[in-house]
Design an enzyme around this catalytic site. Structure first.
Site, short mmCIF file in Angstrom:
data_model
loop_
_atom_site.label_atom_id
_atom_site.label_comp_id
_atom_site.label_asym_id
_atom_site.label_seq_id
_atom_site.Cartn_x
_atom_site.Cartn_y
_atom_site.Cartn_z
N ASP A 15 -41.84 4.31 37.34
CA ASP A 15 -42.51 5.06 36.22
C ASP A 15 -43.05 4.80 35.02
O ASP A 15 -42.62 3.60 34.26
CB ASP A 15 -42.50 7.15 36.02
N ASP A 17 -45.27 5.17 31.45
CA ASP A 17 -44.35 6.27 29.74
C ASP A 17 -43.46 7.11 30.17
O ASP A 17 -42.87 7.34 30.96
CB ASP A 17 -45.37 7.11 29.66
N ASP A 177 -38.36 9.49 33.84
CA ASP A 177 -38.32 10.93 33.06
C ASP A 177 -38.43 11.95 32.94
O ASP A 177 -38.05 12.69 31.89
CB ASP A 177 -38.85 10.19 31.39
#
Length: 238
Positions: A15, A17, A177
């Protein structure tokens, strides 16, 4: 051998961000620009940072919940357009890679592990942001939120990235996240790693997301893969 439980790992998908880049300061700046424009109280970094992975809609809800409640309404659309315009123009003022990301990517390169990015960030913003960070220049496979007709938590963006790398999905690890990252990775048949250092709020329940592993720093991933920080094979997971 780069492996988890003796199974070969040929690629790591990340991922963006909250996993590779700490983009929250610039996303928060865009939100607070709108707060000033509309005479709303500004939102603290402590409040907006855990929401940064939820994109413009999640962030705008912090200050403009009433307007955003009608997702397809004119007000919500206008606010989102203003947010994205300001963010696009100020996209890398304070954004930085998380500590250890450069060393992690170098170690994966030396260990001949392929790397890709799979993000829900729109392609326009992704392609504008990445050139600011030299350590990410070598990542040639990037799947954004609108690259395909579906985005995470659908597994197809991850499977598409694996296909672009020429690596079977079951030889890939996905690191993210957010709950949608773990869901997408599991549904794609990949080993999932939760970036516990990323944007996780007090209301989230990451222990219920079903990640195979959790890391609190980027470099902890090397231990999971049985790679030391110089890209050489090390001992098995303790």
């Amino acid at each position: 051998m780069n492996a988890i439980d003796n199974k070969p790992v040929k690629a790591v998908l990340f991922d963006l961000d909250g996993t590779l880049l700490d983009t929250a300061p610039d996303l928060g700046a865009a939100l607070n620009y709108l707060c000033r424009q509309y005479q709303q109280p500004e939102i603290s970094a402590e409040t907006y940072t855990p929401i940064a992975s939820h994109g413009s809609r999640g962030l705008l809800n912090l200050a403009f919940a009433e307007q955003m409640a009608v997702a397809d309404g004119a007000q919500a659309k206008h606010l989102r357009e203003q947010f994205l315009s300001y963010y696009n123009d100020n996209i890398a003022h304070a954004t930085q890679p998380f500590k250890g990301v450069a060393e992690l990517l170098q170690a994966l390169k030396e260990a001949t592990v392929e790397v890709a990015i799979v993000t829900n960030k729109p392609e326009l913003l992704t392609t504008r942001l990445l050139p600011y960070f030299r350590d990410l220049h070598a990542i040639s496979v990037v799947v954004s939120g609108d690259t395909l007709d579906v985005s995470k938590p659908h597994p197809e963006p991850l499977l598409h990235a694996a296909q672009q790398l020429g690596v079977a999905a079951d030889c890939c690890v996905y690191v993210g996240d957010a709950e949608r990252d773990i869901e997408a990775g599991r549904n794609a048949g990949m080993v999932t790693v939760l970036a516990g250092y990323g944007y996780i709020s007090d209301q989230d329940q990451p222990q219920r997301w079903g990640a195979d592993y959790t890391i609190e720093t980027p470099l902890e991933l090397l231990k999971i893969l049985s790679i030391d920080d110089l890209g050489r094979d090390s001992s098995a997971i303790e």
